[in-house]
Design an enzyme around this catalytic site. Structure first.
Site, PDB file in Angstrom:
ATOM      1  N   SER A  90      56.657  22.236  42.417  1.00  0.00           N
ATOM      2  CA  SER A  90      56.218  23.476  43.028  1.00  0.00           C
ATOM      3  C   SER A  90      55.897  23.438  44.639  1.00  0.00           C
ATOM      4  O   SER A  90      56.021  24.392  45.285  1.00  0.00           O
ATOM      5  CB  SER A  90      54.810  24.060  42.252  1.00  0.00           C
ATOM      6  OG  SER A  90      53.924  23.241  42.462  1.00  0.00           O
ATOM      7  N   ASP A 138      53.285  33.791  42.843  1.00  0.00           N
ATOM      8  CA  ASP A 138      52.215  32.715  42.340  1.00  0.00           C
ATOM      9  C   ASP A 138      50.910  33.471  42.266  1.00  0.00           C
ATOM     10  O   ASP A 138      50.929  34.366  41.560  1.00  0.00           O
ATOM     11  CB  ASP A 138      52.272  31.837  43.509  1.00  0.00           C
ATOM     12  CG  ASP A 138      52.304  30.336  43.028  1.00  0.00           C
ATOM     13  OD1 ASP A 138      50.949  29.879  42.679  1.00  0.00           O
ATOM     14  OD2 ASP A 138      53.106  29.660  42.834  1.00  0.00           O
ATOM     15  N   HIS A 159      46.530  27.375  44.071  1.00  0.00           N
ATOM     16  CA  HIS A 159      47.981  27.059  43.936  1.00  0.00           C
ATOM     17  C   HIS A 159      48.749  27.900  44.813  1.00  0.00           C
ATOM     18  O   HIS A 159      49.616  27.439  45.647  1.00  0.00           O
ATOM     19  CB  HIS A 159      48.627  27.105  42.496  1.00  0.00           C
ATOM     20  CG  HIS A 159      49.818  26.498  42.257  1.00  0.00           C
ATOM     21  ND1 HIS A 159      51.356  27.230  42.479  1.00  0.00           N
ATOM     22  CD2 HIS A 159      50.095  25.033  42.149  1.00  0.00           C
ATOM     23  CE1 HIS A 159      52.139  26.397  42.088  1.00  0.00           C
ATOM     24  NE2 HIS A 159      51.659  25.430  41.810  1.00  0.00           N
TER      25      HIS A 159
END
Length: 218
Positions: free
Chosen positions: A200, A7, A44
């Site tokens: 996600s 990520d 994120h």
């Protein structure tokens, strides 16, 4: 159990490190620069890595920073492929989490996915957040047969509006709405946590559950 999450990286305050980076500790490696220090420009990756830690507290979590802000199939492909192979060969992971998706297949990444599958690594990927608006439904690589596709649901077990319609053999759905986890201190959020929604978020939850089961089985 060892898990790699590919990520945007990870970045925690000292208080967050004291809380989440205990034994076993996070492992970190970047494919987007020489930064040895933990880095996450968008939050994120931090959110998902800590979420994974919460679900599977005994797992060793390897954070692979493969993009800075948003993954792009052409710009990020080589980083993703190298990180997958590194996770298999060097980190010896049992599970790989990919909370991103693309509109088309990439052969470089696909070869790495096949390599991981050949080495008996479980791979989880986000289905997509385009709901029924996506003409091909599930995003790539979640649509691949070697990868476990994860859909999102709410706290009552209902399918999220943004998750695509399930395809045959792609019917795994876990919580993916209003999921609270850590957020990098450099992004000027009031407090250390943020609620996020998306497939996600669902992918690391599913992977974490798999890690707990695998740990128990061993």
């Amino acid at each position: 159990v060892r898990i790699a999450i590919l990520d945007s990286g990870i970045e925690l305050s000292q208080d967050q490190k004291d809380m989440y980076d205990a034994n076993p500790r996070f492992e970190y490696r970047s494919w987007v620069g020489e930064d040895a220090e933990w880095k996450d420009d968008v939050g994120h990756g931090t959110h998902l890595a800590v979420l994974l830690r919460k679900i599977s507290p005994n797992a060793v979590i390897h954070v692979a920073r493969v993009f800075k802000k948003k993954p792009h199939i052409e710009k990020s492909a080589q980083n993703i492929a190298e990180a997958i192979r590194y996770a298999v060969d060097e980190w010896k992971v049992d599970i790989i989490v990919m909370s991103f998706g693309f509109g088309s297949k990439n052969e470089v990444v696909y070869d790495a996915i096949k390599y991981a599958a050949f080495n008996d690594v479980l791979m989880f990927a986000a289905a997509s957040n385009d709901g029924k608006n996506r003409p091909d439904g599930v995003a790539w690589p979640a649509i691949e047969s070697h990868v476990i596709c994860i859909h999102s649901g709410d706290g009552y077990g209902n399918q999220s509006s943004f998750t695509p319609s399930p395809k045959e053999n792609m019917r795994i759905m876990v919580l993916g709405e209003c999921v609270r986890s850590a957020w990098p201190p450099n992004l000027n959020l009031v407090g250390d946590n943020k609620d996020m929604s998306g497939t996600s978020c669902a992918a690391p939850i599913a992977a974490g559950v798999a890690a707990v089961i695998l740990d128990y089985a061993r």
